[in-house]
Design an enzyme around this catalytic site. Structure first.
Site, PDB file in Angstrom:
ATOM      1  CG  ASP A  58      -1.013   5.169   4.826  1.00  0.00           C
ATOM      2  OD1 ASP A  58      -1.684   4.216   4.398  1.00  0.00           O
ATOM      3  OD2 ASP A  58       0.180   5.047   5.180  1.00  0.00           O
ATOM      4  CD  GLU A  59      -1.639   1.932   8.305  1.00  0.00           C
ATOM      5  OE1 GLU A  59      -2.675   1.271   8.488  1.00  0.00           O
ATOM      6  OE2 GLU A  59      -0.527   1.411   8.104  1.00  0.00           O
ATOM      7  CD  GLN A 118      -3.354  -5.112   8.427  1.00  0.00           C
ATOM      8  OE1 GLN A 118      -2.340  -5.043   9.117  1.00  0.00           O
ATOM      9  NE2 GLN A 118      -3.328  -4.950   7.109  1.00  0.00           N
ATOM     10  NE  ARG A 177       1.351  -8.139  10.915  1.00  0.00           N
ATOM     11  CZ  ARG A 177       1.089  -7.270   9.951  1.00  0.00           C
ATOM     12  NH1 ARG A 177       1.958  -6.329   9.660  1.00  0.00           N
ATOM     13  NH2 ARG A 177      -0.027  -7.340   9.255  1.00  0.00           N
ATOM     14  CE  LYS A 184      -0.683   0.575   4.967  1.00  0.00           C
ATOM     15  NZ  LYS A 184       0.079   1.831   5.020  1.00  0.00           N
ATOM     16  CB  THR A 185       4.012   2.264   1.712  1.00  0.00           C
ATOM     17  OG1 THR A 185       3.488   1.910   2.990  1.00  0.00           O
ATOM     18  CG2 THR A 185       4.828   3.537   1.843  1.00  0.00           C
TER      19      THR A 185
END
Length: 747
Positions: A214-215, A249, A599, A35-36
């Site tokens: 973002d997020e 998330q 993770r 995504k970044t």
């Protein structure tokens, strides 16, 4: 890398998100989906390919580190992105308020008050508040601002024990008089100002034609309101809005995050298009299968299915173990064995739900000389609450201990300030050694002010109660638990946990658990303190800790991180998920499990134990409900608990289970902790009774309530069982003759 190279490495989903224009866009970005890369490439693309003025692009995120990385990566593709406004939410709010400070009655050089500043100001605004009450009220006011609520609004959702509306009103009046703001104001006030001042709102709409977040799943209600105002969606400005996030998330409800912001984005921003980033570049397929099965049980989600770019990989392992000590040994064995195959300590991350769970691993790793780092918390014995309790019992063991005396004589506060402490300690020193500081404090208190004298008397009374408790408690674990209560530390840290979302009381309980093997006496107390000091001496000095170390970390702190090999520990109901979690809270716990699973890059292990030390005694645990949800995704080893899905399947399907990763060939019955086989009984009905009432079986007895069978044995050719009840009692029963009384509870 220029923009063309940046575009060339995108997959189809990522490219669609980057080149999208016009309507609002929700980029639903799964874990490890890049995504970044998408959001930074989009900034560069808009400037380079769409001739958007860099100055008119606003991109906000949640941490300074993320904002800096976003800026660097965008500038690497398009230098002019340096002029774009890439900030955290709070940094943007500070910029906004300083720019329009005169219009809203602030001075441009205003200071931003943190939590401790808020507490001080609250005590000035409402003098009747104690320090503890001021701390709690400050937390509740911050929460109100996260929810975009003013003193005039209904604040019952905060569940405050005060007249929080009046306290909030007095605080705001005092805060405005200082010309300063607090952190909540940095989000709330810009939105309020744009609501009040049309010209300021118009300026922002004309300045920022592109707004990116973002997020977004971590945003709170105030941040959502701010996005609404900046974007001008209510005024149909036509400005472009793009948010990036993953509803699966969203794990920070305790900080005010509201998952509904992302779930309802399409409703609040009409015409929204959704692009799903579902290609995962981090984990193997088998790991993603487990993650998907877990999170699919949630009802409140937009839905997506992650597909691995890294191949199938190994099936994750679910290990059922006896207790927390076996759990730590199992994990240490995994790590040590991996080193034989050229692995590194740094490949491994051990994840847990609460900080208190780290102690068992720390002790085992120290013993096995496994280097480790604790992320986001102090090592167990360095934590404030642990050092406080240890100081009380150290002073009991050695009343000449100046360091312990100074640490706890005024904690919690009793009016014995530094000057009084200095006077007592200095006068207790005879030139060679200290006198008994407890006895001397009593003698010297006659020279003190009334307030200080009363404080000393209160402290000595507490120390006397602790000493008496040492003589009466059954074991040292119960004694240490009692120390936490008598001293007021448990209540003190309970308030802290409620305000700060910490788990210090659980840490105190874990300290008590570690004292179970020791006798409740001065000698046992000394042995316990010696064992702790031995553990400390095994710790590597700071200079010895290399980059090659195992990571110990809570699940909440793993967000955005990745590791080659991950162990998620403590999968038992009451531990993970936490006790009493239902509805939306249970769904957030499940999302937290999903975050932990995703993770892992190459290997994933899940552990669940049959019993844990809780409150100084052994408690039998039930496997986490999350495990039953996703059982087919795991290779199951160990002693499968009664009632777990694998157990019923094994009745018709031969299975082998292992302990510590080794295959064993015992029967399913033996793996459940039974004592006997069919050859031990002459009658089939006796063998069936042994099967029905084996160790670990839950039962109900009318007079005692619910319990669990902790032991099964034969006496005078009859099967006898010990049952531990929830009320603490342990009783013996003869199942063959008491079946009507001893009812088996089927899970």
């Amino acid at each position: 890398m220029d923009i063309q190279q940046g575009l060339s490495v995108l997959n189809e989903e990522q490219y669609a998100a980057v080149v999208h224009e016009g309507s609002p866009l929700l980029i639903l970005a799964g874990a490890g989906s890049g995504k970044t890369r998408v959001i930074t490439t989009k900034i560069a693309y808009l400037i380079n390919q769409k001739n958007v003025e860099p100055y008119s692009i606003l991109s906000v995120t949640f941490t300074k580190k993320a904002a800096n990385e976003m800026r660097q990566r965008a500038v690497a593709m398009e230098e002019r992105a340096q002029s774009s406004v890439i900030r955290t939410f709070h940094s943007f709010g500070s910029w906004f308020l300083r720019k329009f400070s005169q219009e809203v009655g602030l001075i441009p050089s205003f200071t931003v008050y943190d939590d401790s500043d808020m507490e001080v100001l609250l005590k000035k605004a409402v003098p009747s508040l104690s320090s503890k009450e001021a701390k709690l009220a400050a937390h509740q006011i911050s929460l109100a601002k996260d929810y975009f609520l003013t003193p005039e609004d209904d604040l019952t959702l905060l569940g405050s024990e005060f007249d929080i509306n009046q306290i909030y009103f007095e605080y705001e009046k005092r805060l405005r008089a200082t010309g300063n703001v607090d952190f909540g104001d940095l989000i709330m006030k810009p939105a309020q100002i744009m609501e009040q001042y049309q010209d300021i709102e118009n300026y922002i709409h004309n300045r920022f034609k592109v707004v990116m977040v973002d997020e977004y799943q971590d945003s709170n209600i105030a941040q959502y309101k701010l996005l609404q105002k900046i974007s001008g969606v209510e005024r149909n400005t036509g400005n472009y809005v793009c948010v990036v996030g993953d509803d699966d998330q969203s794990i920070y409800k305790f900080r005010g995050a509201e998952v509904q912001n992302i779930l309802s984005f399409s409703e609040k921003f009409p015409g929204t298009e959704i692009v799903k980033l579902q290609t995962n570049y981090r984990s193997t397929s088998k790991i993603l299968d487990a993650a998907s099965i877990v999170v699919q049980k949630n009802k409140n989600r937009l839905g997506k299915t992650l597909v691995s770019d890294r191949g199938e990989g190994e099936k994750p392992t679910l290990a059922f173990l006896g207790d927390a000590n076996e759990e730590a040994t199992y994990v240490a064995d995994l790590i040590k064995n991996s080193l034989k195959n050229d692995g590194n300590y740094s490949d491994w991350a051990i994840l847990y739900r609460t900080n208190a769970q780290s102690l068992t691993f720390e002790k085992e790793f120290l013993k096995r000389k496994i280097p480790y780092v604790l992320v986001g918390s102090l090592k167990f014995y360095e934590r404030e609450e642990i050092k406080d309790v240890l100081a009380y019992i150290s002073l009991l063991a050695n009343p000449q201990d100046e360091i312990s005396f100074r640490r706890i004589v005024n904690k919690p506060t009793r009016g014995i300030g530094p000057k009084t402490q200095d006077a007592i300690v200095e006068n207790a020193f005879d030139g060679n050694q200290y006198k008994n500081l407890l006895q001397f404090s009593k003698e010297y208190s006659q020279n003190l002010t009334k307030k200080a004298k009363e404080g000393v008397e209160s402290f000595l009374s507490i120390m006397n109660s602790i000493f008496e408790s040492l003589k009466t408690e059954k074991n040292l674990a119960e004694f240490i638990q009692k120390v936490s209560v008598i001293t007021g530390l448990e209540e003190y840290y309970k308030s802290s946990d409620e305000i700060e979302g910490t788990s210090r009381v659980e840490n105190l309980q874990e300290l008590a658990n570690s004292a179970v093997p020791f006798e409740c006496s001065i000698e046992g107390l000394t042995d316990f303190l010696d064992s702790i000091n031995l553990d400390r001496s095994l710790e590597l000095s700071e200079g010895e800790v290399s980059n090659d170390a195992v990571t110990l970390i809570t699940l909440h702190n793993t967000k955005g991180l990745e590791y080659n090999k991950v162990v998620i520990t403590g999968l038992e109901d009451g531990i993970f998920p936490r006790m009493g979690k239902v509805g939306d809270e249970l769904e957030e716990e499940r999302r937290l499990f999903y975050v932990g699973i995703t993770r892992a890059k190459d290997e994933l292990y899940i552990t669940s134990v049959a019993k844990r030390l809780m409150y100084g005694s052994w408690q039998y645990m039930k496997p986490s409900q999350f495990l039953s949800d996703a059982e087919d995704a795991f290779s199951v080893i160990g002693r499968v608990p009664y009632g777990f899905a694998s157990y019923s399947k094994s009745a018709t399907k031969k299975q082998n289970f292992g302990t510590f990763g080794k295959q064993i060939t015992s029967s399913t019955f033996a793996s459940r902790g039974a004592t006997f086989t069919s050859q031990d009984f002459s009658k089939e009905e006796d063998y069936q009774t042994a099967l029905d009432y084996q160790t670990g079986t839950k039962v109900f007895v009318d007079d005692e309530g619910y319990g669990i069978i902790t032991k099964q044995f034969v006496k005078n050719e009859e099967i006898v069982v010990d049952v531990q009840f929830e009320n603490g009692k342990v009783k013996k029963y003869l199942p063959k003759y008491q079946k009507n009384k001893l009812l088996v509870i089927k899970d």
